[in-house]
Design a protein around this motif. Structure first.
Motif, PDB file in Angstrom:
ATOM      1  N   MET A   1       1.041  -1.131   0.389  1.00 27.11           N
ATOM      2  CA  MET A   1      -0.203   0.050  -0.012  1.00 27.11           C
ATOM      3  C   MET A   1       0.809   1.356  -0.105  1.00 27.11           C
ATOM      4  O   MET A   1       0.890   2.004  -0.552  1.00 27.11           O
ATOM      5  N   THR A   2       1.880   1.041   0.685  1.00 24.34           N
ATOM      6  CA  THR A   2       2.895   2.014   0.930  1.00 24.34           C
ATOM      7  C   THR A   2       3.120   2.876  -0.905  1.00 24.34           C
ATOM      8  O   THR A   2       3.599   3.595  -0.938  1.00 24.34           O
ATOM      9  N   ILE A   4       2.118   2.117  -3.391  1.00 25.41           N
ATOM     10  CA  ILE A   4       1.458   2.806  -4.397  1.00 25.41           C
ATOM     11  C   ILE A   4       1.135   4.000  -3.960  1.00 25.41           C
ATOM     12  O   ILE A   4       0.818   5.450  -4.699  1.00 25.41           O
ATOM     13  N   VAL A   5       0.787   4.584  -2.919  1.00 23.91           N
ATOM     14  CA  VAL A   5       0.652   6.282  -2.513  1.00 23.91           C
ATOM     15  C   VAL A   5       2.086   6.643  -2.960  1.00 23.91           C
ATOM     16  O   VAL A   5       2.465   7.842  -3.413  1.00 23.91           O
ATOM     17  N   ASP A   6       3.243   6.095  -2.776  1.00 21.34           N
ATOM     18  CA  ASP A   6       5.089   6.719  -3.273  1.00 21.34           C
ATOM     19  C   ASP A   6       4.197   7.172  -4.066  1.00 21.34           C
ATOM     20  O   ASP A   6       4.712   7.811  -5.456  1.00 21.34           O
ATOM     21  N   LEU A   8       1.909   7.860  -6.562  1.00 23.35           N
ATOM     22  CA  LEU A   8       0.636   8.820  -6.946  1.00 23.35           C
ATOM     23  C   LEU A   8       1.078   9.660  -7.588  1.00 23.35           C
ATOM     24  O   LEU A   8       0.627   9.750  -9.189  1.00 23.35           O
ATOM     25  N   GLY A 162       3.866  15.024  -4.560  1.00 16.49           N
ATOM     26  CA  GLY A 162       4.395  13.270  -4.303  1.00 16.49           C
ATOM     27  C   GLY A 162       3.971  12.865  -2.476  1.00 16.49           C
ATOM     28  O   GLY A 162       2.806  12.473  -2.015  1.00 16.49           O
ATOM     29  N   LEU A 165       1.124  14.069  -1.067  1.00 17.72           N
ATOM     30  CA  LEU A 165      -0.377  12.924  -1.273  1.00 17.72           C
ATOM     31  C   LEU A 165      -0.091  11.724   0.017  1.00 17.72           C
ATOM     32  O   LEU A 165      -0.573  10.815  -0.367  1.00 17.72           O
ATOM     33  N   GLY A 166       0.661  12.060   0.632  1.00 21.00           N
ATOM     34  CA  GLY A 166       1.437  11.049   1.807  1.00 21.00           C
ATOM     35  C   GLY A 166       2.387   9.925   1.346  1.00 21.00           C
ATOM     36  O   GLY A 166       2.800   9.351   2.390  1.00 21.00           O
ATOM     37  N   GLY A 167       3.750  10.035   0.515  1.00 24.07           N
ATOM     38  CA  GLY A 167       4.619   9.622  -0.248  1.00 24.07           C
ATOM     39  C   GLY A 167       5.457   9.841   0.760  1.00 24.07           C
ATOM     40  O   GLY A 167       6.158  11.608   1.432  1.00 24.07           O
ATOM     41  N   VAL A 172       8.885   8.815  -3.003  1.00 24.71           N
ATOM     42  CA  VAL A 172       8.688   9.334  -4.109  1.00 24.71           C
ATOM     43  C   VAL A 172       8.990  10.044  -5.065  1.00 24.71           C
ATOM     44  O   VAL A 172       9.543   9.952  -6.834  1.00 24.71           O
TER      45      VAL A 172
END
Length: 430
Positions: A1-2, A4-6, A8, A162, A165-167, A172
């Motif tokens: 999941m992490t 995927i966030v990176d 984004l 990035g 967005l939480g990365g 990122v």
């Protein structure tokens, strides 16, 4: 999941790029989507974030997502002539794709650790993202003067996006690096378009083995973005100026690459200026007007932004005696680095320029000559001491544009390329 966030931010850039690529097809332009989607997307996202910088507002993630969704919706329809044509996938292309994908996965998996990333690009990006600071407010604070405040904002802005967005900052940066690496490989492949698959595979291998990719201490820097944009710029310039009639698709690609170069680094702006000179020497006035506009607008906006907020630019020593001293010190420094990466890159530059110094490639040769002169002038006028500047940046600076330049030199040196250049209307016979 992490992970995927990176990913984004690069994914959103690719969605923007996909919309722009579809629009260009609707307008009749053609090109390799593996080059154009990351090109259009990265430059479009960076330009949107730059608009927020100009307004003095912190970038709004919802606003950018809305723009991305709207762009995709507006380009959903297709005209009959815009349908993609089927192309055969060769074993050579498959080999290049597998090698590039493996290398990209390794780049993403290890994270960015470069010194300049930790204390320059990444630090600024993390500050903007986590504190809500704007580029103007952060740059105007005197203690930040050592952070190269006059560097253009694209790379810092897309890293900060990035992180918003939480990365994680290092992940990122490595996600962007993986995307731009794949795009660089595709751009080098494209610079040998129309030639044999082994030649194209060699061009792709040049990108995979490029120093800007292999040197881990440079990870997270903007140099990989410069490498990709430079490869696109010199290849597009070559295609746009080798015919009596302008190649509209190549001119469009060149214009987007020029904007990206101007907004990424100062040496990128120098190469963009070289591309404009190359167009002036070889192409029509209309092509020159388009290239000059795409160079002038982002550069003027950036320097007006610096002037408006009192952000200092890097000082320069304009004394001729200092230039002579710098030249002597440079010769001494180069003599002591004969067996270094820098000397190997310089040898590759000399061989590539020799291959491009022909009528069919004069536009690219002129652009690169202007870039070389601009880089030399930057080192000659430094106030930090030329030996220190050479030791900390020379290998990175000259290595960044090298993959695309070598790929184009391979094309220019090919017997098939020579036949194509003599008669660009008819393909070479078997």
């Amino acid at each position: 999941m992490t992970a995927i966030v990176d990913l984004l931010a690069p994914a959103i850039a690719c969605l923007l790029g996909l919309a722009a690529w579809r629009l260009s097809r609707l307008l009749g332009a053609t090109g390799n989507p593996f080059v154009l989607v990351p090109l259009y997307g990265t430059v479009a996202l960076g330009s949107l974030l730059f608009l927020f910088d100009l307004t003095g507002l912190a970038p709004s993630v919802p606003a950018i997502l809305v723009v991305t969704a709207a762009a995709l919706l507006l380009t959903m329809r297709r005209s009959r002539g815009a349908e993609p044509t089927a192309t055969a996938t060769s074993v050579w292309a498959l080999v290049a794709a597998v090698a590039a994908a493996g290398r990209a996965a390794a780049l993403f998996g290890r994270g960015a650790i470069g010194w300049d990333f930790r204390y320059l690009w990444g630090l600024k990006a993390k500050t903007f993202a986590l504190t809500g600071a704007t580029l103007a407010s952060w740059s105007a604070w005197p203690p930040n003067a050592w952070h190269h405040l006059d560097y253009p904002p694209l790379w810092t802005d897309i890293l900060a996006f990035g992180i918003r967005l939480g990365g994680a900052p290092d992940r990122v940066a490595s996600a962007w690096g993986a995307l731009l690496f794949l795009a660089l490989v595709a751009a080098c492949w494209e610079n040998c378009r129309g030639l044999s698959r082994p030649i194209q595979l060699t061009a792709a291998a040049v990108a995979v083995a490029a120093p800007v990719v292999l040197q881990r201490w440079n990870s997270g820097n903007a140099d990989l973005a410069i490498a990709f944009l430079a490869a696109v710029a010199v290849g597009s310039l070559h295609r746009a100026t080798r015919r009596s009639q302008p190649d509209r698709a190549a001119l469009l690609t060149l214009s987007v690459a020029i904007v990206g170069l101007c907004l990424t680094k100062n040496e990128g702006a120098a190469l963009a200026m070289g591309c404009v000179v190359g167009v002036a020497v070889t192409a029509s006035r209309r092509s020159l007007a388009i290239a000059a506009a795409t160079f002038a607008v982002p550069l003027i906006c950036w320097h007006l932004f610096l002037a408006q907020h009192g952000i200092p630019v890097e000082p320069r020593n304009m004394s001729p005696s200092a230039w002579m001293a710098a030249a002597k010190q440079t010769a001494w420094w180069l003599q002591g680095h004969v067996l270094s990466v820098s000397s190997l890159c310089m040898l590759a530059w000399l061989l590539a320029l020799a291959a491009l110094a022909r009528r069919a490639s004069i536009g690219a040769f002129v652009a690169l000559a202007v870039w070389c002169l601009a880089v030399g002038a930057a080192y000659a006028t430094t106030v930090e001491g030329v030996v220190w500047q050479l030791g900390t940046s020379f290998d990175r600076v000259i290595a960044a544009p090298l993959p695309g330049v070598v790929a184009l030199a391979l094309a220019a040196s090919s017997r098939t390329a020579s036949n194509v250049h003599r008669d660009p209307v008819r393909p070479p016979t078997a």
